[in-house]
Design a protein around this motif. Sequence first.
Motif, PDB file in Angstrom:
ATOM      1  N   GLN A  98       2.768   9.979  10.123  1.00 19.95           N
ATOM      2  CA  GLN A  98       1.933  10.066  11.336  1.00 19.95           C
ATOM      3  C   GLN A  98       0.705   9.164  11.228  1.00 19.95           C
ATOM      4  OE1 GLN A  98       0.695  14.081  12.315  1.00 19.95           O
ATOM      5  NE2 GLN A  98       2.788  14.797  12.064  1.00 19.95           N
ATOM      6  N   TYR A  99       0.035   9.230  10.069  1.00 19.54           N
ATOM      7  CA  TYR A  99      -1.167   8.411   9.885  1.00 19.54           C
ATOM      8  C   TYR A  99      -0.807   6.922   9.927  1.00 19.54           C
ATOM      9  CZ  TYR A  99      -3.800  12.554   8.235  1.00 19.54           C
ATOM     10  OH  TYR A  99      -4.421  13.761   8.115  1.00 19.54           O
ATOM     11  N   VAL A 100       0.249   6.549   9.203  1.00 21.31           N
ATOM     12  CA  VAL A 100       0.637   5.133   9.164  1.00 21.31           C
ATOM     13  C   VAL A 100       0.927   4.644  10.592  1.00 21.31           C
ATOM     14  CG1 VAL A 100       2.416   3.501   8.404  1.00 21.31           C
ATOM     15  CG2 VAL A 100       1.451   5.138   6.772  1.00 21.31           C
ATOM     16  N   GLY A 101       1.675   5.419  11.353  1.00 23.81           N
ATOM     17  CA  GLY A 101       1.969   5.048  12.736  1.00 23.81           C
ATOM     18  C   GLY A 101       0.680   4.840  13.524  1.00 23.81           C
ATOM     19  N   ASP A 102      -0.240   5.782  13.378  1.00 21.30           N
ATOM     20  CA  ASP A 102      -1.518   5.678  14.115  1.00 21.30           C
ATOM     21  C   ASP A 102      -2.301   4.427  13.704  1.00 21.30           C
ATOM     22  OD1 ASP A 102      -0.933   8.004  15.381  1.00 21.30           O
ATOM     23  OD2 ASP A 102      -2.318   9.268  14.247  1.00 21.30           O
ATOM     24  N   PHE A 103      -2.245   4.088  12.410  1.00 24.42           N
ATOM     25  CA  PHE A 103      -3.061   2.974  11.919  1.00 24.42           C
ATOM     26  C   PHE A 103      -2.470   1.604  12.289  1.00 24.42           C
ATOM     27  CE2 PHE A 103      -4.421   5.857   8.109  1.00 24.42           C
ATOM     28  CZ  PHE A 103      -5.153   6.651   8.982  1.00 24.42           C
ATOM     29  N   LEU A 160       0.849  -1.197   0.000  1.00 24.18           N
ATOM     30  CA  LEU A 160       0.000   0.000   0.000  1.00 24.18           C
ATOM     31  C   LEU A 160       0.883   1.246   0.000  1.00 24.18           C
ATOM     32  CD1 LEU A 160      -2.891   1.201   0.245  1.00 24.18           C
ATOM     33  CD2 LEU A 160      -2.545   1.209   2.725  1.00 24.18           C
ATOM     34  N   GLY A 161       0.782   2.034  -1.058  1.00 27.24           N
ATOM     35  CA  GLY A 161       1.507   3.308  -1.134  1.00 27.24           C
ATOM     36  C   GLY A 161       0.736   4.368  -0.375  1.00 27.24           C
ATOM     37  N   THR A 162       1.436   5.153   0.450  1.00 29.38           N
ATOM     38  CA  THR A 162       0.713   6.124   1.288  1.00 29.38           C
ATOM     39  C   THR A 162       1.161   7.566   1.034  1.00 29.38           C
ATOM     40  OG1 THR A 162       2.272   5.925   3.121  1.00 29.38           O
ATOM     41  CG2 THR A 162       0.434   4.359   3.089  1.00 29.38           C
ATOM     42  N   MET A 163       1.702   7.800  -0.154  1.00 29.68           N
ATOM     43  CA  MET A 163       2.078   9.176  -0.525  1.00 29.68           C
ATOM     44  C   MET A 163       0.826  10.063  -0.605  1.00 29.68           C
ATOM     45  SD  MET A 163       4.598  10.006  -3.731  1.00 29.68           S
ATOM     46  CE  MET A 163       3.351   9.824  -5.008  1.00 29.68           C
ATOM     47  N   PRO A 176       3.884  -4.521  -6.745  1.00 27.68           N
ATOM     48  CA  PRO A 176       3.514  -3.134  -7.011  1.00 27.68           C
ATOM     49  C   PRO A 176       3.133  -2.384  -5.735  1.00 27.68           C
ATOM     50  CG  PRO A 176       1.850  -4.647  -7.900  1.00 27.68           C
ATOM     51  CD  PRO A 176       2.935  -5.486  -7.301  1.00 27.68           C
ATOM     52  N   ILE A 177       3.620  -1.161  -5.642  1.00 23.66           N
ATOM     53  CA  ILE A 177       3.229  -0.275  -4.531  1.00 23.66           C
ATOM     54  C   ILE A 177       2.122   0.605  -5.095  1.00 23.66           C
ATOM     55  CG2 ILE A 177       4.011   1.414  -2.847  1.00 23.66           C
ATOM     56  CD1 ILE A 177       6.884   0.523  -3.447  1.00 23.66           C
ATOM     57  N   ILE A 226       3.315  -1.884   4.022  1.00 24.07           N
ATOM     58  CA  ILE A 226       2.917  -0.476   3.943  1.00 24.07           C
ATOM     59  C   ILE A 226       4.135   0.378   3.589  1.00 24.07           C
ATOM     60  CG2 ILE A 226       1.737   1.407   5.174  1.00 24.07           C
ATOM     61  CD1 ILE A 226       0.131  -1.206   5.245  1.00 24.07           C
ATOM     62  N   ASP A 227       3.991   1.215   2.573  1.00 24.88           N
ATOM     63  CA  ASP A 227       5.111   2.054   2.126  1.00 24.88           C
ATOM     64  C   ASP A 227       4.844   3.528   2.415  1.00 24.88           C
ATOM     65  OD1 ASP A 227       7.673   2.098   0.439  1.00 24.88           O
ATOM     66  OD2 ASP A 227       6.475   3.679  -0.483  1.00 24.88           O
TER      67      ASP A 227
END
Length: 355
Positions: A64-69, A18-21, A280-281, A51-52
């Motif tokens: 921040q969001y990734v950490g929270d999730f 999952l790309g999180t840009m 793929p990301i 998770i990328d």
Amino acid sequence: MRYRILGKSGLRVSEISLGTMTFGEDWGWGASKEDSRKQFDTFATAGGNFIDTADIYTNGTSEQYVGDFVRSDREHFVVATKYANAHPGMAPHHANSAGNHRKKMVESLNASLKRMKLDYIDLYWVHIWDGITPVEETMRALDDMIRAGKILYVGVSDWPAWTIARANAIAELRGWSEFIAMQIEYSLIERTPEQELIPLARATDIGVTTWSPLGAGALTGKYTRGDRAREGRIAQQEYQRLTDRVIRIAKVVDEVADELGVSSAQVALAWQLQTGEFIPIVGATKVSQIKDNLKATELTIPSELMDKLNEASRFELGFPQKFITNDFVANLRHAGLVDQIEPHRPDAGFTFSQR
Ligand SMILES: NC(=O)c1ccc[n+]([C@@H]2O[C@H](COP(=O)([O-])OP(=O)(O)OC[C@H]3O[C@@H](n4cnc5c(N)ncnc54)[C@H](OP(=O)(O)O)[C@@H]3O)[C@@H](O)[C@H]2O)c1
């Protein structure tokens, strides 16, 4: 969702990352925290664990969001983040605020851990080559970060093939951790990594993750099917991406999608997923896009349609691959030795590995 072993390691990652840009609205085209959470949950519920993110994405909001999730189920996820870049939207700005050197690495890593409120990162990427720092410094410093327990594995993004080969060879000889994965731009509109980077990955067992597998949206049909062109990020920010060549390839993707009764995005992703070589990301701005993209794991494109996609996206191999293909392989053929080599992607020409 299936899982793959990432390169020369024992780490199991989902076949899609999952790309999180797009997590966070700081860059003008991303998703709110609520929508990012929905995307994340959709991916995780489907079995995704990889998770990328990067320190600079949406000026730190993505991390921040990734950490929270991930925090409530930390062990389940393989969290990857990156260092090396500076971003105009993020302080501090000073002589050492970008680069592959030890100082930038240590400061960025500490800042990422703090921002994400995590104790360790699973996979730490060097985001881009700086062309300056000796690879010995980078590899030794990465190894120190592993020994300090702050990261578990290291990967390399946006480096020329020869620098990756050199870095891993030095690390191997000195007993330091090697890059287990590379992150490259790779899609039907960007196949040039087939010249050097992908053969290197095959030869030395480096996992290959691919960014912008949908050409940042160019291969989803929205710029070719007329009515949706204004919706996407490219229309807003990167219109120059949509060259005649890109549109021509995107239209072939649409044709294949129509023939199979699936979306264009699924075809663009399945084209690389079904080789079994690439992770793929995939990025998204909406939950509906993630749902659509995840279906690519169930799609098998028949070989004649794969040929059609490969033909439409064919590119001219540069030196020395083109010369080798024309000359050396012809000589092998004359000598009756050509059966001893196995073409991986005959459409690309000389991208074979020795048996
Ligand atoms: N290492 C690097 O240098 C590097 C560079 C870039 C990215 N990355 C990583 O790779 C990830 C993916 O990059 P990317 O966002 O450029 O990749 P992408 O997957 O090629 O494009 C994603 C974009 O395409 C559109 N889209 C996605 N699925 C769709 C669907 N089913 N139907 C219609 N439109 C769809 C969305 O944009 P719109 O809705 O705006 O059209 C979405 O934001 C990033 O999140 C990041 O983690 C790494």
